[in-house]
Structures are given as structure tokens and as C-alpha cells.
Design an enzyme around this catalytic site. Structure first.
Site, PDB file in Angstrom:
ATOM      1  N   SER A 250       0.997  -1.100  -0.035  1.00 36.23           N
ATOM      2  CA  SER A 250      -0.056   0.061   0.121  1.00 36.23           C
ATOM      3  C   SER A 250       0.971   1.156  -0.226  1.00 36.23           C
ATOM      4  O   SER A 250       2.058   1.195   0.045  1.00 36.23           O
ATOM      5  CB  SER A 250      -0.825  -0.026   1.327  1.00 36.23           C
ATOM      6  OG  SER A 250      -0.108   0.331   2.334  1.00 36.23           O
ATOM      7  N   LYS A 251       0.266   2.308  -0.127  1.00 38.06           N
ATOM      8  CA  LYS A 251       0.956   3.722  -0.096  1.00 38.06           C
ATOM      9  C   LYS A 251       2.028   3.823   1.008  1.00 38.06           C
ATOM     10  O   LYS A 251       3.136   4.373   0.999  1.00 38.06           O
ATOM     11  CB  LYS A 251       0.070   4.757   0.152  1.00 38.06           C
ATOM     12  CG  LYS A 251      -0.787   5.059  -1.155  1.00 38.06           C
ATOM     13  CD  LYS A 251      -1.465   6.466  -1.158  1.00 38.06           C
ATOM     14  CE  LYS A 251      -2.225   6.493  -2.795  1.00 38.06           C
ATOM     15  NZ  LYS A 251      -3.142   7.699  -2.762  1.00 38.06           N
ATOM     16  N   ARG A 252       1.678   3.271   2.384  1.00 35.34           N
ATOM     17  CA  ARG A 252       2.478   3.280   3.341  1.00 35.34           C
ATOM     18  C   ARG A 252       3.745   2.657   3.127  1.00 35.34           C
ATOM     19  O   ARG A 252       4.788   2.835   3.815  1.00 35.34           O
ATOM     20  CB  ARG A 252       1.699   2.528   4.619  1.00 35.34           C
ATOM     21  CG  ARG A 252       1.086   3.667   5.352  1.00 35.34           C
ATOM     22  CD  ARG A 252       0.318   3.049   6.580  1.00 35.34           C
ATOM     23  NE  ARG A 252      -1.191   2.459   5.657  1.00 35.34           N
ATOM     24  CZ  ARG A 252      -1.679   1.154   6.059  1.00 35.34           C
ATOM     25  NH1 ARG A 252      -1.125   0.422   6.780  1.00 35.34           N
ATOM     26  NH2 ARG A 252      -2.584   0.750   5.273  1.00 35.34           N
TER      27      ARG A 252
END
Ligand code: GLU
Length: 482
Positions: A250-252
Site C-alpha cells: 500500500s501507499k504506506r
């Protein structure tokens, strides 16, 4: 059979890593079989779709070398066809209008929850009497269109990646909505699962290769193919891309889109190479560094893994470094100039090409990403260079000032060569009775403002060409506390 595959991104964001990987697998499969690869932009979600995302997707695919043979097709331009097919299903009694209000549907789900049942549409409007229908129509109730799903069906397909997959009709959530709510004499916006099937039929797609997150859509789509009288294509669901902890990337995790990789200084060849390896293992004996055309010769689903593919930055950086280390210096210089310019470095980029190429050659062996060139060469491009703590400390060492002053005195104005530089160091060592290690380390601190960095003599020559070396030595001497 002619192989025809497609990539069908939704332009609701920049070209995502997972979409690009799916694109690569489709492309490899098409090229392996001498088939066609189509590009279809799934922009039916008008609120979330944006032209700039479409542009980003097209640019990103081109950058990676994923060329398409047909398209891009835009679903937003094909609404008439979808509505025509929905009408066909309505006429044949395979779909119907359902007039439930959102509140009624909520109440239905609540009741199911209270009885510990999985939420599903209970098909309550499937068999409305003509009178009931007339009543809803007279009341002006809007309707969705639902496609009839037989709970007793078993749906099976032979997945290219996962082998036999079976689903029960009763697990599909009841009759499915294929068009959004609208006034009851019109057909509302056709929805994803339906339009995908119409398009894949119309575009004669032979193999649907897409992410594993779509696996639950496949049984519904198979029923739609059958209802529309089409041959069901083959399906292949590619494994998800996971982070190192095994969760969905994910973006994280610091990765989102292909344009991010581009900005970070990865080459398109390295990204395409690495992404081919996310879920596919090349046959034994094949080098891990390869062009997409080479991978296409070998690609097949028998070597695509079921398990999720872990994204590994170290591996990607290693692959990227292989491309950078083997690149022609002139080409690498062209790629680095925009990074130097973006960092605000000033230089006569056109006029002093030879010097620039020497800089490139100096750092090339230690580059894993293009953007790393910026900090690595700061000492060359920054006239008012600061000194790092370790360099300052080095200048306080006994005899450091003696070494630096002696070198400064021996410096030629310009035209310093390898031999001349070595000679100066030798002389200082001898005449001042200093250790060579001390002289070199101190020189590095004084000239580059740091104790780490690329080859010292070469750095010195590059600084000398700019007329900066003497100045640096003087600045360093000024640091010495007496
Ligand atoms: N538009 C879908 C997506 O972006 C892909 C649909 C498909 O490949 O069938 O996830």
C-alpha cells in the site's frame, strides 16, 4: 486460437504498480504467442475518473515499453452498446428492474445479520406481479437492473494460475445489479461486472489476465457470458504484490505509482525487469537481468506462482544498479542532468560535457538509483560547500594543517593530472615526514567536505578543472583551531 489479451485500468489514480505488473504479464503472454495486446480505459466511474490519470497511465505504460496493438478504448464512449445488451437481457427475462429503496435494502441486511446470515439480496423483486410493478412505476420509484443468478448453479473454471476454481451460485450475493438506479423507463449507468463482459466479448478477448483481487468477479462474469451467448474466455488471476510483512502493498510502503519510481531514479528497463519477476520465475539458467522481449520468449503461466509476490526494494535496487553500471556514460549523463538541474546545481550543461561525463564515470559504479547522484556529487557542484562533522574533526588532527598547506603550495593553477596529483602527495609525505594515509584522509576532508565519497584523486582533478581545489584547501585551513 489467436491470443488476444487486454489491460483494463480504471483512471482513478496514477498507473499503479500492480496494474503495471498485470500489464507486463499480459504483454509477455501476447508476445509469446504472437497475439494482440489491447488497452481499455475503464472510465465508467465518472466521479472518480480523471483525464490526467488516463494520461499518467498511457505515459507510464509507454515509459515501461508496454506497447499496445489496439486502443486505447474508452468505456465512457461505449455506453450505447452496454445499454443495448442490458435491454436484451431484460427482453429475454434474464434481468429485471428492482425497485427497492436503500432503506428497504438496509433493513433487509439488518434482519439477515440478526439471524447470523451472510448479507445478500434476497431476490424479492425477481418475481413481482404486473400489478406490483405497475404500482411502483406509478409511484415513480427509481429502479436498478438486476441480473438473475441461479443459487443452485455451480460455476467452475480452469484458472491459468490457480487451476480449477469453483463457486456456488448461492455465494454470489443474490441477483446482481448490472445498472445503477434510474427512472424506471430508462437504464441507469451500467456497472463494472457487466461492461467488462460486454467489452471482452466485443473485443474477442481470449484470455483475461488480471489481479487476484478480481477472482470473486469471475463467477459472475462467467454467468453473464453464458447469458449473452458468448464463449467464456480463459482466466488467469495473478498473485497480489505484498510488502515484506506479507500484507497487501500500500501507499504506506512508499510505493504507489510507476511515475514515483520514475522520479526516484529507476530506469524503465529495471522496473519492467523487476516487475516481470514479481510472481513469475524465469526458467532455470535464464539470467535474472533481461529485456522484456527476452522474457516474452520464455513466459508462460506454468511458472507463475499462486502465492503473493513480496516486493523487495533491495532486489529492485540491485537490478537497477546492474542497468546503471552497464549503461554508456553518455546515456547515463543524459539521464543524470535533469536530477542535477532539479537539485538546483548550476553548470554549463552543454558547454562542458567532457567534465560532466567524467563526473558520471566517477560515480557510475556506486549508483543504484539516478537520484543518488545528487548527494554524491554535491561537493562538485556546490561552490560554498559546508564541512561535515567528520571532516571538521579530521582537520583538527595533528599535522592536518601541515599536510593541507603543503599540498596547497604545490598545486598547479589548472590541468592537474593523475600523475601530478600522486606526485604532489608523494612529495608532501616525504618532505614533511607524514604518513600517506593521513595526507590522503585529510585531503579528502578538505577537498570534498566529507570522509566518504568517490575516488579522491579523480575528485580532486574534477575540482581543479573548476578552479575550486585551492579554495577548498584554504577554507579547510581556516577551520583549524590553533
Ligand atoms: N478496471 C479493473 C481494474 O482497474 C480491471 C478489470 C479487469 O481486468 O477485468 O482493476
Amino acid at each position: 486460437m489467436t491470443v488476444r489479451v487486454r489491460l483494463a485500468p480504471s483512471p482513478t489514480g496514477n498507473l499503479h504498480l500492480g496494474t503495471a505488473r498485470t500489464g507486463i504479464f499480459n504483454w509477455l503472454f501476447a508476445r509469446h504467442h504472437g497475439g494482440q495486446f489491447l488497452l481499455r480505459i475503464e472510465d465508467t466511474d465518472l466521479e472518480r475518473s480523471r483525464p490526467e490519470y488516463t494520461q499518467n497511465i498511457l505515459d507510464g505504460l509507454k515509459w515501461l515499453g508496454i506497447t499496445w496493438d489496439e486502443g486505447p478504448f474508452f468505456q465512457s464512449q461505449r455506453m450505447d452498446l452496454y445499454r443495448q445488451k442490458i435491454q436484451e437481457l431484460l427482453d429475454r427475462g434474464l434481468a429485471y428492474r428492482a425497485y427497492d429503496t436503500p432503506e428497504e435494502l438496509d433493513a433487509m441486511r439488518e434482519a439477515q445479520k440478526a439471524q447470523n446470515q451472510a448479507p445478500r439480496y434476497d431476490n424479492r423483486h425477481r418475481n413481482l406481479t404486473p400489478e406490483q410493478r405497475a404500482e411502483y412505476e406509478a409511484a415513480g420509484r427509481p429502479a436498478v437492473i438486476r441480473f438473475i443468478i441461479d443459487d443452485n448453479r455451480e460455476i467452475a473454471w480452469n484458472d491459468l494460475v490457480r487451476g480449477t476454481v469453483t463457486w456456488k451460485g448461492s455465494d454470489l450475493g443474490g441477483d446482481m445489479v448490472i445498472a445503477r438506479q434510474s427512472a424506471s423507463d430508462t437504464i441507469g449507468q451500467p456497472l463494472y461486472n457487466f461492461v467488462v463482459v460486454v467489452d471482452d466479448m466485443d473485443m474477442a478477448i481470449s484470455h483475461v489476465i488480471r489481479g487476484e483481487d478480481h477472482i470473486g468477479n469471475t463467477p459472475k462474469q462467467i454467468l453473464l457470458y453464458e447469458a449473452l451467448g458468448a464463449t467464456v474466455p480463459q482466466f488467469g488471476h495473478t498473485p497480489l504484490i505484498l510488502n515484506q510483512q506479507g500484507a497487501k502493498l500500500s501507499k504506506r510502503d512508499g510505493v504507489t505509482s510507476i511515475s514515483d519510481f520514475q522520479k526516484m531514479g529507476y530506469t524503465p528497463e529495471a522496473i519492467a525487469n523487476y516487475m516481470s519477476l514479481l510472481g513469475w520465475s524465469p526458467p532455470e539458467g535464464m539470467n535474472e537481468i533481461f529485456a522484456l522481449t527476452e522474457a516474452a520468449q520464455q513466459f508462460g503461466f506454468e511458472r507463475v506462482n499462486k502465492a503473493g509476490a513480496k516486493f523487495d526494494w533491495d532486489k529492485l535496487n540491485w537490478i537497477n544498479s546492474q542497468y546503471l553500471h552497464h549503461m554508456q556514460i553518455a546515456q547515463l549523463t543524459d539521464l543524470l542532468i535533469p536530477y542535477w538541474q532539479a537539485a538546483g546545481y548550476e553548470f554549463d550543461w552543454q558547454g562542458d560535457r567532457a567534465w560532466l561525463e567524467q563526473v558520471t564515470a566517477l560515480i557510475a559504479p556506486s549508483l543504484a538509483r539516478l537520484d543518488e547522484a545528487v548527494p554524491m556529487t554535491e561537493y562538485l557542484f556546490t561552490p560554498q560547500l559546508g564541512f561535515a562533522d567528520d571532516a571538521k574533526a579530521q582537520m583538527q588532527q595533528k599535522d592536518a594543517d601541515t599536510a593541507v598547506s603543503a599540498v596547497a603550495e604545490a598545486l598547479p593553477e589548472s590541468g592537474l593530472t593523475q600523475e601530478a596529483a600522486q606526485e604532489i602527495v608523494q612529495q608532501v609525505v616525504k618532505s614533511k615526514g607524514l604518513k600517506k594515509g593521513l595526507v590522503m584522509k585529510t585531503l579528502r576532508a578538505a577537498l570534498t567536505g566529507s570522509l566518504q565519497g568517490p575516488d579522491l584523486v579523480q575528485s580532486w582533478i574534477l575540482l581543479n578543472h573548476l578552479g575550486q581545489d585551492k579554495l577548498r584547501l584554504q577554507q579547510a585551513l581556516a577551520l583549524v583551531e590553533r
